[in-house]
Design an enzyme around this catalytic site. Sequence first.
Site, PDB file in Angstrom:
ATOM      1  N   GLU A 125       0.833  -1.211   0.000  1.00  0.00           N
ATOM      2  CA  GLU A 125       0.000   0.000   0.000  1.00  0.00           C
ATOM      3  C   GLU A 125       0.864   1.257   0.000  1.00  0.00           C
ATOM      4  OE1 GLU A 125      -3.211   0.084  -0.336  1.00  0.00           O
ATOM      5  OE2 GLU A 125      -3.836  -1.953   0.158  1.00  0.00           O
ATOM      6  N   ASP A 265      -3.768 -10.368  -8.670  1.00  0.00           N
ATOM      7  CA  ASP A 265      -4.071  -9.460  -9.790  1.00  0.00           C
ATOM      8  C   ASP A 265      -2.900  -8.615 -10.324  1.00  0.00           C
ATOM      9  OD1 ASP A 265      -4.095  -8.010  -7.404  1.00  0.00           O
ATOM     10  OD2 ASP A 265      -6.153  -7.336  -7.587  1.00  0.00           O
ATOM     11  N   GLU A 358     -18.047  -7.907  -4.237  1.00  0.00           N
ATOM     12  CA  GLU A 358     -16.700  -8.483  -4.160  1.00  0.00           C
ATOM     13  C   GLU A 358     -16.649  -9.872  -4.772  1.00  0.00           C
ATOM     14  OE1 GLU A 358     -14.472  -6.266  -4.020  1.00  0.00           O
ATOM     15  OE2 GLU A 358     -13.222  -7.284  -2.531  1.00  0.00           O
ATOM     16  N   GLU A 379     -11.478  -0.892 -10.792  1.00  0.00           N
ATOM     17  CA  GLU A 379     -11.002  -1.795 -11.853  1.00  0.00           C
ATOM     18  C   GLU A 379     -11.906  -1.814 -13.080  1.00  0.00           C
ATOM     19  OE1 GLU A 379     -10.675  -2.462  -8.661  1.00  0.00           O
ATOM     20  OE2 GLU A 379      -8.591  -3.071  -8.395  1.00  0.00           O
TER      21      GLU A 379
END
Length: 403
Positions: A125, A265, A358, A379
């Site tokens: 992050e 991902d 989700e 996304e």
Amino acid sequence: MHPMRPRCHGSPLLCLSAVLLACALLAGPAVADGVTPSEARRLRDEVKDMFYHAFDGYMQHAFPLDELRPLSCQGEDSLGGYALTLIDSLDTLALLGDKERFSAGVEWVGKNIRFDINKTVSVFETNIRILGGLLSAHLIASDYATGMRIDSYNDQLLHLAVDLAQRLLPAFDTPTGIPFGSVNLLYGVDDDESKITSTAGGGTLSLEFGVLSRLTNNTVFERVTKNSVRGIWARRSKLNLVGAHINVFTGEWTQKDAGIGTSIDSFYEYLLKAYLLFGDEEYLYVFQEAYKAVMHYLHHDPWYIEVNMNSGATVWPLFNSLQAFWPGLQVLAGDVDPAIRTHAAFFSVWKKYGFTPEGFNLATSTVQNGQRSYPLRPELIESTYWLFKATRDYRCVFLCKVP
Ligand SMILES: *[C@@H]1O[C@H](CO)[C@@H](O)[C@H](O)[C@H]1NC(C)=O
Ligand SMILES: *[C@@H]1O[C@H](CO)[C@@H](O)[C@H](O)[C@H]1NC(C)=O
């Protein structure tokens, strides 16, 4: 720790045809084939208003804390306590042409942010939001061509980026080269730090660290992140698949579900983008091998499932909303046709609920238990944007409008 893993017991094709049928029933009347310039401007202004609603709300009620809690209207330090939302928003301010707020933000960050703090932070992050935010703002503020150049700017954000990245480096000191998930900015890795990290955690660093190396001529940043990617790829299965979680000391996979969503991902994303940005063919080679395996073992046109990385057996017939970046990545890779079909399938989930939950179970065509939430993920819209850029098909723009 996964509750009640769903399995698609029948043939995957049967499961998928149920989903396809559901999509066919959901498909509404055809939409018109374009937007007028004034419609496009109105949509653009709506997006701007949304951004300022969020940004001004943050600055008024939460700054200099990391984030705004939208219900209580209070700030909180959710990451490291370094004005996360401001740093993360600088490039958006520049993109919107807001020179005044961009300059003020850059100046404030340069004067007030310090990283010699006793905080244990997520390497992933901190990299994508803080290091990435500092570097993009630095590049924008230094360059006449952006129209956002700040005359008084003197590389303050680049110096901060170097300081921050150096504080993240101790995380990479592992036998596999794959970094710990978290590191203390003042004291290095905590004694009780977990040795398990996600594939995305180890594979989503090369862009920012690579840019930093090129800006500073200090190769260490690029080297450690490339080493981490090599550490992950060296432990791929015979099928050229990677799992979700790995032990950074032993290199053993502790979660062997291969997929393109949760926990993995951006490993794929950064492989291709690192090649596009740096021209480094090693990244391209790994991407091509990894991409072929995904299209062979995970792609059940138009969906993607999760399989055991070693056997290829289906474990999760699930759409998860993090997968929605994939069509955009395929556009960058030049594989537009499957991207169009997958985007349409993912968008059918959005239409059904007004957003993407989700988790959406492809076998039952319902929201997966415990995965109803939608944490404002970008996304799907990013993929929509790339597809529009590639096809100039205005239906993409219409698809984005929630009726
Ligand atoms: C650093 O922070 C931790 C957690 O808040 C605290 O327990 C520790 O005492 C701090 N260390 C120092 C040297 O201040
Ligand atoms: C990096 O090296 C290049 C080429 O030698 C040089 O032009 C540039 O000024 C150097 N940059 C820094 C930050 O040292």
